[in-house]
Design a protein around this motif. Structure first.
Motif, PDB file in Angstrom:
ATOM      1  N   ARG A 235      27.356 -41.452  34.748  1.00  0.00           N
ATOM      2  CA  ARG A 235      27.707 -42.590  36.528  1.00  0.00           C
ATOM      3  C   ARG A 235      25.961 -42.131  36.675  1.00  0.00           C
ATOM      4  NH1 ARG A 235      30.029 -41.398  41.355  1.00  0.00           N
ATOM      5  NH2 ARG A 235      28.605 -40.067  41.706  1.00  0.00           N
ATOM      6  N   ASP A 236      25.666 -41.909  37.593  1.00  0.00           N
ATOM      7  CA  ASP A 236      24.158 -41.954  37.798  1.00  0.00           C
ATOM      8  C   ASP A 236      23.552 -41.842  36.875  1.00  0.00           C
ATOM      9  OD1 ASP A 236      25.517 -41.613  39.845  1.00  0.00           O
ATOM     10  OD2 ASP A 236      24.633 -39.471  40.716  1.00  0.00           O
ATOM     11  N   SER A 237      23.069 -41.932  35.240  1.00  0.00           N
ATOM     12  CA  SER A 237      21.986 -41.320  34.604  1.00  0.00           C
ATOM     13  C   SER A 237      22.569 -42.827  33.836  1.00  0.00           C
ATOM     14  CB  SER A 237      22.038 -40.433  33.178  1.00  0.00           C
ATOM     15  OG  SER A 237      23.114 -40.303  32.862  1.00  0.00           O
ATOM     16  N   VAL A 238      23.464 -43.479  33.785  1.00  0.00           N
ATOM     17  CA  VAL A 238      23.474 -45.306  32.739  1.00  0.00           C
ATOM     18  C   VAL A 238      23.659 -46.097  33.984  1.00  0.00           C
ATOM     19  CG1 VAL A 238      24.437 -43.812  30.809  1.00  0.00           C
ATOM     20  CG2 VAL A 238      26.381 -44.708  32.811  1.00  0.00           C
ATOM     21  N   GLY A 239      23.970 -45.569  35.361  1.00  0.00           N
ATOM     22  CA  GLY A 239      23.803 -46.900  36.014  1.00  0.00           C
ATOM     23  C   GLY A 239      24.819 -47.650  35.996  1.00  0.00           C
ATOM     24  N   ALA A 240      27.159 -47.125  35.780  1.00  0.00           N
ATOM     25  CA  ALA A 240      27.307 -47.759  35.408  1.00  0.00           C
ATOM     26  C   ALA A 240      29.014 -47.372  35.400  1.00  0.00           C
ATOM     27  CB  ALA A 240      27.624 -48.265  34.066  1.00  0.00           C
ATOM     28  N   ALA A 241      29.732 -47.613  36.075  1.00  0.00           N
ATOM     29  CA  ALA A 241      31.028 -46.581  36.340  1.00  0.00           C
ATOM     30  C   ALA A 241      31.413 -46.487  34.343  1.00  0.00           C
ATOM     31  CB  ALA A 241      32.093 -47.954  36.888  1.00  0.00           C
ATOM     32  N   VAL A 242      31.567 -44.942  35.142  1.00  0.00           N
ATOM     33  CA  VAL A 242      32.201 -44.085  33.572  1.00  0.00           C
ATOM     34  C   VAL A 242      34.052 -44.254  33.429  1.00  0.00           C
ATOM     35  CG1 VAL A 242      30.295 -44.290  32.729  1.00  0.00           C
ATOM     36  CG2 VAL A 242      31.602 -42.038  34.261  1.00  0.00           C
TER      37      VAL A 242
ATOM     38  N   THR B  56      33.115 -59.110  33.487  1.00  0.00           N
ATOM     39  CA  THR B  56      32.874 -57.762  33.160  1.00  0.00           C
ATOM     40  C   THR B  56      32.623 -57.316  31.744  1.00  0.00           C
ATOM     41  OG1 THR B  56      34.120 -56.933  34.766  1.00  0.00           O
ATOM     42  CG2 THR B  56      33.889 -55.254  33.536  1.00  0.00           C
ATOM     43  N   VAL B  57      31.276 -56.458  31.118  1.00  0.00           N
ATOM     44  CA  VAL B  57      32.183 -55.497  29.308  1.00  0.00           C
ATOM     45  C   VAL B  57      31.482 -53.836  29.948  1.00  0.00           C
ATOM     46  CG1 VAL B  57      30.473 -58.187  29.444  1.00  0.00           C
ATOM     47  CG2 VAL B  57      29.213 -56.037  29.877  1.00  0.00           C
ATOM     48  N   CYS B  58      32.052 -54.385  28.698  1.00  0.00           N
ATOM     49  CA  CYS B  58      32.371 -52.724  28.171  1.00  0.00           C
ATOM     50  C   CYS B  58      31.788 -52.312  26.898  1.00  0.00           C
ATOM     51  CB  CYS B  58      33.417 -52.177  28.668  1.00  0.00           C
ATOM     52  SG  CYS B  58      34.573 -53.101  30.000  1.00  0.00           S
ATOM     53  N   ALA B  59      31.747 -50.848  27.093  1.00  0.00           N
ATOM     54  CA  ALA B  59      31.869 -50.135  26.102  1.00  0.00           C
ATOM     55  C   ALA B  59      31.663 -48.506  25.677  1.00  0.00           C
ATOM     56  CB  ALA B  59      30.095 -49.734  25.308  1.00  0.00           C
ATOM     57  N   ALA B  60      32.429 -48.511  24.284  1.00  0.00           N
ATOM     58  CA  ALA B  60      33.007 -46.714  24.700  1.00  0.00           C
ATOM     59  C   ALA B  60      32.898 -45.831  23.583  1.00  0.00           C
ATOM     60  CB  ALA B  60      34.416 -46.794  24.538  1.00  0.00           C
ATOM     61  N   VAL B  61      33.119 -45.000  23.592  1.00  0.00           N
ATOM     62  CA  VAL B  61      32.299 -43.510  22.166  1.00  0.00           C
ATOM     63  C   VAL B  61      33.664 -42.951  22.239  1.00  0.00           C
ATOM     64  CG1 VAL B  61      29.984 -44.613  22.173  1.00  0.00           C
ATOM     65  CG2 VAL B  61      30.458 -42.476  23.684  1.00  0.00           C
TER      66      VAL B  61
ATOM     67  N   VAL C  17      29.015 -58.502  34.157  1.00  0.00           N
ATOM     68  CA  VAL C  17      28.001 -59.194  33.515  1.00  0.00           C
ATOM     69  C   VAL C  17      26.591 -59.790  33.147  1.00  0.00           C
ATOM     70  CG1 VAL C  17      29.181 -61.622  33.799  1.00  0.00           C
ATOM     71  CG2 VAL C  17      28.583 -61.696  31.079  1.00  0.00           C
ATOM     72  N   GLU C  18      26.622 -60.148  34.913  1.00  0.00           N
ATOM     73  CA  GLU C  18      25.149 -59.975  35.014  1.00  0.00           C
ATOM     74  C   GLU C  18      23.883 -58.909  34.740  1.00  0.00           C
ATOM     75  OE1 GLU C  18      27.142 -59.366  39.361  1.00  0.00           O
ATOM     76  OE2 GLU C  18      27.805 -60.301  36.630  1.00  0.00           O
ATOM     77  N   HIS C  19      24.912 -57.349  33.843  1.00  0.00           N
ATOM     78  CA  HIS C  19      24.209 -56.252  33.881  1.00  0.00           C
ATOM     79  C   HIS C  19      24.387 -56.291  31.839  1.00  0.00           C
ATOM     80  CE1 HIS C  19      22.282 -55.322  37.358  1.00  0.00           C
ATOM     81  NE2 HIS C  19      23.326 -55.131  37.465  1.00  0.00           N
ATOM     82  N   ALA C  20      25.083 -57.328  31.547  1.00  0.00           N
ATOM     83  CA  ALA C  20      24.940 -57.125  29.967  1.00  0.00           C
ATOM     84  C   ALA C  20      24.056 -56.908  29.312  1.00  0.00           C
ATOM     85  CB  ALA C  20      25.848 -58.446  29.657  1.00  0.00           C
TER      86      ALA C  20
ATOM     87  N   ARG D  45      21.981 -54.767  29.163  1.00  0.00           N
ATOM     88  CA  ARG D  45      21.548 -53.430  29.962  1.00  0.00           C
ATOM     89  C   ARG D  45      22.857 -52.368  28.472  1.00  0.00           C
ATOM     90  NH1 ARG D  45      22.910 -50.187  33.603  1.00  0.00           N
ATOM     91  NH2 ARG D  45      23.286 -51.152  34.856  1.00  0.00           N
ATOM     92  N   LEU D  46      23.656 -53.211  28.285  1.00  0.00           N
ATOM     93  CA  LEU D  46      25.469 -52.934  27.403  1.00  0.00           C
ATOM     94  C   LEU D  46      24.779 -51.555  26.625  1.00  0.00           C
ATOM     95  CD1 LEU D  46      28.200 -52.136  27.656  1.00  0.00           C
ATOM     96  CD2 LEU D  46      28.235 -54.033  26.264  1.00  0.00           C
ATOM     97  N   ARG D  47      24.457 -52.368  25.980  1.00  0.00           N
ATOM     98  CA  ARG D  47      23.970 -51.182  24.602  1.00  0.00           C
ATOM     99  C   ARG D  47      22.798 -49.924  24.549  1.00  0.00           C
ATOM    100  NH1 ARG D  47      25.811 -53.782  19.808  1.00  0.00           N
ATOM    101  NH2 ARG D  47      26.549 -56.630  20.069  1.00  0.00           N
ATOM    102  N   GLN D  48      22.426 -50.522  25.657  1.00  0.00           N
ATOM    103  CA  GLN D  48      21.029 -49.487  25.744  1.00  0.00           C
ATOM    104  C   GLN D  48      22.018 -48.364  26.336  1.00  0.00           C
ATOM    105  OE1 GLN D  48      17.948 -49.750  28.018  1.00  0.00           O
ATOM    106  NE2 GLN D  48      17.025 -47.972  28.266  1.00  0.00           N
ATOM    107  N   ALA D  49      23.113 -48.879  27.019  1.00  0.00           N
ATOM    108  CA  ALA D  49      23.942 -47.968  28.476  1.00  0.00           C
ATOM    109  C   ALA D  49      24.262 -46.736  27.703  1.00  0.00           C
ATOM    110  CB  ALA D  49      24.477 -48.127  29.631  1.00  0.00           C
ATOM    111  N   ALA D  50      25.402 -48.065  26.509  1.00  0.00           N
ATOM    112  CA  ALA D  50      26.506 -46.582  25.513  1.00  0.00           C
ATOM    113  C   ALA D  50      25.386 -46.823  24.455  1.00  0.00           C
ATOM    114  CB  ALA D  50      26.421 -48.386  24.479  1.00  0.00           C
ATOM    115  N   ASP D  51      24.417 -46.579  24.464  1.00  0.00           N
ATOM    116  CA  ASP D  51      23.708 -45.119  23.682  1.00  0.00           C
ATOM    117  C   ASP D  51      23.057 -43.915  24.256  1.00  0.00           C
ATOM    118  OD1 ASP D  51      23.470 -47.262  21.428  1.00  0.00           O
ATOM    119  OD2 ASP D  51      21.713 -47.808  21.857  1.00  0.00           O
TER     120      ASP D  51
END
Length: 252
Positions: free
Chosen positions: A99-106, A204-209, A226-229, A231-237
């Motif tokens: 959570r802390d490294s990607v800056g998102a709820a996981v 809200t936007v989300c990503a899953a692996v 959504v205001e952080h959308a 960052r989504l792809r980089q956070a997902a990677d």
């Protein structure tokens, strides 16, 4: 139900980490990096990264002489006594770091007995969790978590799930055609994160692996306002690159 598993990068990392752990465990008095490399056949650069991760997760310790021994986390998980509790605590520590490294709820989610289950998550004031306004079990067609889990099933498994759960329109972006959804799931490469761009909830936007351990179907996911959308792809990677500790904990 047949599964459609293709090994991902985290899977290979977890398998290599297991080999390192097995080598360390066979040497109670400690084993050097050179010894581990010789016994596992792993390249120095690869081994350095794995040992850094294993130390961070508490699976190995390094003595003053530089040799590696098994750590407290491995001892806790290796004990039959309170194993489930130890696993939950270990996963929570890993999720908090993610959570802390990607800056998102996981979130960790599993497909159990034909249903989507979010089993653990890490959120905080700056990384709020998704508001579960529709039960995740009934909204797999609209969530990154659900689509990632369904994507790991075979065609019949997907059809069975959709036959049991009506594809309700949750937002204007929700896919409600089983034909369209099945086509997209079929075309989704297992190594590419699945995205939910306001399909489950506006704002809200989300990503899953995928995190596949043995025959179990699972995934690791994140959510962002959504205001952080952007960052989504980089956070997902980042999430994908750092999923190996979760897989490793589930495999032990």
């Amino acid at each position: 139900m047949a599964l459609k598993h293709e090994p991902t990068v985290p899977y290979h990392s977890a398998q290599d980490a297991l080999r390192v752990l097995e080598t360390v465990a066979r040497h109670p008095a400690g084993v050097t990096v050179t010894g581990i490399a010789r016994r596992t056949g792993l390249r120095a650069e690869r081994l350095t990264g794995l040992l850094r991760m294993l130390r961070r997760e508490g699976y190995v310790d390094q003595g003053s002489d530089g040799a590696y021994v098994t750590g407290a986390a491995l001892a806790r998980l290796g004990s039959a006594h309170r194993h489930d509790e130890a696993l939950r605590e270990q996963l929570q520590r890993t999720l908090d770091r993610l959570r802390d490294s990607v800056g998102a709820a996981v979130y960790i989610s599993r497909y159990v007995d034909g249903e989507v289950r979010v089993t653990q998550y890490a959120a905080g004031p700056a990384t709020p969790a998704v508001n579960e306004w529709v039960d995740f079990r009934f909204s797999a067609h609209a969530t990154a978590v659900g689509k990632s889990l369904l994507g790991q099933l075979d065609h019949n498994g997907r059809r069975d799930h959709l036959a049991r759960h009506k594809m309700a329109r949750l937002t204007s972006r929700t896919i409600t055609s089983d034909k369209v959804l099945l086509s997209r799931l079929e075309a989704q490469p297992p190594t590419v994160p699945v995205l939910d761009l306001q399909e489950y909830a506006i704002g809200t936007v989300c990503a899953a692996v995928p995190i596949t351990a043995g025959s179990a179907v699972g995934c690791l996911a994140l959510s962002l306002p959504v205001e952080h959308a952007h960052r989504l792809r980089q956070a997902a990677d980042t999430l994908n690159r750092n999923a190996a500790p979760v897989l490793l904990s589930l495999a032990l």
